[in-house]
Design a protein around this motif. Sequence first.
Motif, PDB file in Angstrom:
ATOM      1  N   HIS A 338       0.837  -1.204   0.000  1.00  0.00           N
ATOM      2  CA  HIS A 338       0.000   0.000   0.000  1.00  0.00           C
ATOM      3  C   HIS A 338       0.881   1.268   0.000  1.00  0.00           C
ATOM      4  CE1 HIS A 338      -3.129   2.843   1.204  1.00  0.00           C
ATOM      5  NE2 HIS A 338      -2.268   3.269   2.121  1.00  0.00           N
ATOM      6  N   LEU A 339       1.881   1.280   0.872  1.00  0.00           N
ATOM      7  CA  LEU A 339       2.745   2.471   0.960  1.00  0.00           C
ATOM      8  C   LEU A 339       3.543   2.656  -0.338  1.00  0.00           C
ATOM      9  CD1 LEU A 339       3.925   2.113   4.680  1.00  0.00           C
ATOM     10  CD2 LEU A 339       2.403   3.867   3.758  1.00  0.00           C
ATOM     11  N   ARG A 340       4.056   1.561  -0.885  1.00  0.00           N
ATOM     12  CA  ARG A 340       4.798   1.669  -2.156  1.00  0.00           C
ATOM     13  C   ARG A 340       3.900   2.248  -3.246  1.00  0.00           C
ATOM     14  NH1 ARG A 340      10.370   0.451  -2.892  1.00  0.00           N
ATOM     15  NH2 ARG A 340       9.808   0.932  -5.011  1.00  0.00           N
ATOM     16  N   ASP A 341       2.652   1.756  -3.295  1.00  0.00           N
ATOM     17  CA  ASP A 341       1.720   2.249  -4.318  1.00  0.00           C
ATOM     18  C   ASP A 341       1.452   3.753  -4.139  1.00  0.00           C
ATOM     19  OD1 ASP A 341       1.631  -0.289  -5.283  1.00  0.00           O
ATOM     20  OD2 ASP A 341      -0.352  -0.779  -4.470  1.00  0.00           O
ATOM     21  N   GLN A 342       1.562   4.208  -2.894  1.00  0.00           N
ATOM     22  CA  GLN A 342       1.333   5.636  -2.606  1.00  0.00           C
ATOM     23  C   GLN A 342       2.646   6.436  -2.667  1.00  0.00           C
ATOM     24  OE1 GLN A 342      -1.834   6.799  -1.999  1.00  0.00           O
ATOM     25  NE2 GLN A 342      -2.475   4.684  -2.398  1.00  0.00           N
ATOM     26  N   GLN A 343       3.693   5.830  -3.213  1.00  0.00           N
ATOM     27  CA  GLN A 343       4.987   6.513  -3.389  1.00  0.00           C
ATOM     28  C   GLN A 343       5.741   6.775  -2.089  1.00  0.00           C
ATOM     29  OE1 GLN A 343       5.856   7.114  -6.739  1.00  0.00           O
ATOM     30  NE2 GLN A 343       4.557   8.755  -7.502  1.00  0.00           N
ATOM     31  N   VAL A 344       5.430   5.994  -1.059  1.00  0.00           N
ATOM     32  CA  VAL A 344       6.230   6.092   0.169  1.00  0.00           C
ATOM     33  C   VAL A 344       7.335   5.044   0.042  1.00  0.00           C
ATOM     34  CG1 VAL A 344       6.268   5.905   2.683  1.00  0.00           C
ATOM     35  CG2 VAL A 344       4.221   6.780   1.517  1.00  0.00           C
ATOM     36  N   VAL A 345       8.579   5.509  -0.037  1.00  0.00           N
ATOM     37  CA  VAL A 345       9.694   4.575  -0.233  1.00  0.00           C
ATOM     38  C   VAL A 345      10.232   4.186   1.145  1.00  0.00           C
ATOM     39  CG1 VAL A 345      11.861   4.163  -1.447  1.00  0.00           C
ATOM     40  CG2 VAL A 345      10.198   5.790  -2.372  1.00  0.00           C
ATOM     41  N   CYS A 346      10.035   2.916   1.495  1.00  0.00           N
ATOM     42  CA  CYS A 346      10.423   2.419   2.816  1.00  0.00           C
ATOM     43  C   CYS A 346      10.765   0.941   2.660  1.00  0.00           C
ATOM     44  CB  CYS A 346       9.282   2.637   3.812  1.00  0.00           C
ATOM     45  SG  CYS A 346       7.735   1.881   3.272  1.00  0.00           S
ATOM     46  N   ALA A 347      10.872   0.194   3.738  1.00  0.00           N
ATOM     47  CA  ALA A 347      11.251  -1.222   3.594  1.00  0.00           C
ATOM     48  C   ALA A 347      10.557  -2.062   4.662  1.00  0.00           C
ATOM     49  CB  ALA A 347      12.765  -1.364   3.721  1.00  0.00           C
ATOM     50  N   PRO A 348      10.206  -3.301   4.313  1.00  0.00           N
ATOM     51  CA  PRO A 348       9.701  -4.211   5.346  1.00  0.00           C
ATOM     52  C   PRO A 348      10.896  -4.853   6.057  1.00  0.00           C
ATOM     53  CG  PRO A 348       9.526  -5.223   3.161  1.00  0.00           C
ATOM     54  CD  PRO A 348      10.248  -3.927   2.974  1.00  0.00           C
ATOM     55  N   ARG A 349      11.104  -4.463   7.289  1.00  0.00           N
ATOM     56  CA  ARG A 349      12.273  -4.976   8.030  1.00  0.00           C
ATOM     57  C   ARG A 349      11.933  -5.070   9.521  1.00  0.00           C
ATOM     58  NH1 ARG A 349      13.891  -5.037   3.436  1.00  0.00           N
ATOM     59  NH2 ARG A 349      15.854  -4.304   2.567  1.00  0.00           N
ATOM     60  N   GLY A 350      12.668  -5.911  10.215  1.00  0.00           N
ATOM     61  CA  GLY A 350      12.570  -5.954  11.681  1.00  0.00           C
ATOM     62  C   GLY A 350      11.169  -6.274  12.183  1.00  0.00           C
ATOM     63  N   GLY A 351      10.389  -7.030  11.387  1.00  0.00           N
ATOM     64  CA  GLY A 351       9.046  -7.408  11.825  1.00  0.00           C
ATOM     65  C   GLY A 351       7.989  -6.358  11.550  1.00  0.00           C
ATOM     66  N   GLY A 352       8.313  -5.351  10.773  1.00  0.00           N
ATOM     67  CA  GLY A 352       7.317  -4.314  10.470  1.00  0.00           C
ATOM     68  C   GLY A 352       7.785  -3.467   9.295  1.00  0.00           C
ATOM     69  N   ILE A 353       7.330  -2.226   9.286  1.00  0.00           N
ATOM     70  CA  ILE A 353       7.740  -1.289   8.241  1.00  0.00           C
ATOM     71  C   ILE A 353       8.819  -0.373   8.822  1.00  0.00           C
ATOM     72  CG2 ILE A 353       6.977   0.717   6.882  1.00  0.00           C
ATOM     73  CD1 ILE A 353       5.940  -1.908   5.737  1.00  0.00           C
TER      74      ILE A 353
END
Length: 377
Positions: A338-353
Amino acid sequence: MKTVDLQSEFPQDPDLCYLNHAAVAPWPRRTAEAVSRFAQTNATRGATDYERWLETEQSLRQRLARLINAPSTRTIALQKNTSEGLSAIAWGLDWRPGDKIVITDQEFPSNRIVWESLQVLGVEVVEAGLDTPDPEQTIINALDRETRLLSVSSVQYGTGLTLDLVRLGQACRARGILFCVDAIQSLGALPFDVTQCQADFVVADGHKWMLGPEGVALFYVAEPHLDRLRLHQYGWHMVRERGNYDVKTWNIANDARRFECGSPNMLGIHGLEASLALLEEVGTSRIRTELMTRVTALEERLRQHPQVELITATERSLRSGIITFRHRSLPTPALFKHLRDQQVVCAPRGGGIRFSPHFYTPLDVLDRAVELIPVEA
Ligand SMILES: Cc1ncc(COP(=O)(O)O)c(C=O)c1O
C-alpha cells in the motif's frame, strides 16, 4: 561553516516520500554532478587526468579518516562493500578450533554469514539476544574466556537499536577480545569515534547514510592489526613498489592499501567523495541534531496513529535514523505494498515497516507518509 542550500542539494521527486536511507540513499545533486563530470571526462579525455583522480581518491581517504576520527589514512582502505571488508577480517585472522565469536541475534546477514563461514575451522558463533532491558550487558555477559572477537552493528538494520560502542569497546579491551563494528547504519548519520570506542575494525559501505553510490566501502583496520590479517587477494596495487612495473621483487604495502589488490572503483570514489564533502560542510553534530528532530517528529506522528504499534525501542537514550512499526490489523506485506503504491519509499524490516529519513528530509514528507498509513483495517 559554509551554508549548504539543502533544497538545491536534494532535488528529489516531490511526489515521493523517501524514507529509505537505511537501504539505499538518493544522491545529493553535487554527487550526481561529480559522477556526470567524471563520465564526461572519461568520454572526452580517457584517463589523461589520472593524477587528479588520485587526488580525489586521497581526499576521500582523508574524509573517511576524519569521519571516524581515525589517527591517519594509513588505517583506511577502500573496499567494494561491507561484506568484503568483514570477510577480509574473518578470513584474515588466525583461528583455533574452540574459538568463539560473539554477534547479536539481530544482525544483517553479512555480519552473521561471514562469521558462520568459519565454523569449518571449528570456530563457534554465539548470538547474544538484544531483546533485553540492557542489550549491551547481555552482549558483555556472552563474552567468555574462549571469545576472540565481538562483531556488532552500531545500529541494527531492522529495529534501529543503537548500541553503546564505548561500553562494548571497553569490555572487549578489558578481556583482550577483538572488537569489530559494522557501522553502515550509522556512519554519515551519527557521530563515530574509533579512538573512543576502541574498535579494532570498522566497515561501512557508502550508499546509505553517507549518501554515496553503491560499491565503495570504508575499511578501517587499527594500526596494530594491519600486518596481522592474512591476505587473500594480491595484485599490482597492494605492493610498496606500486607503479614500478619493471621490478620483479615486491613487498606488501605497510599501510591499509595492502587490502586493495587492483584498480580502484574511481567512479564510485568520485561520487562518495562529493557526498562526504557535503556531509562535512553540514557537520556531524548538526546532522545528528536535525536527524533526531525528524525521528522524534516521526515517532510523535506514529504514536498518534490509532493503528500503529512501534517496534523500535524509543525509550532508549541512544537513537538512530530508523523507526520501525507494525499495523495492528494490516499484515506488513500488505501495508508495504500500500505504501509503495502511494509513493512512500520504505522497507519491510525488523518485523514491520522501517522508515528511515535523513537530516535533510522535509518535515511535510513525514506528515504525508504517516497520513498514508490506513486508519481503518
Ligand atoms: C548492518 C548492515 N550491514 C551490511 C549491509 C550490507 O552490506 P554490503 O552490501 O555493503 O555488503 C547492510 C545492508 O542493508 C546492513 O544493514
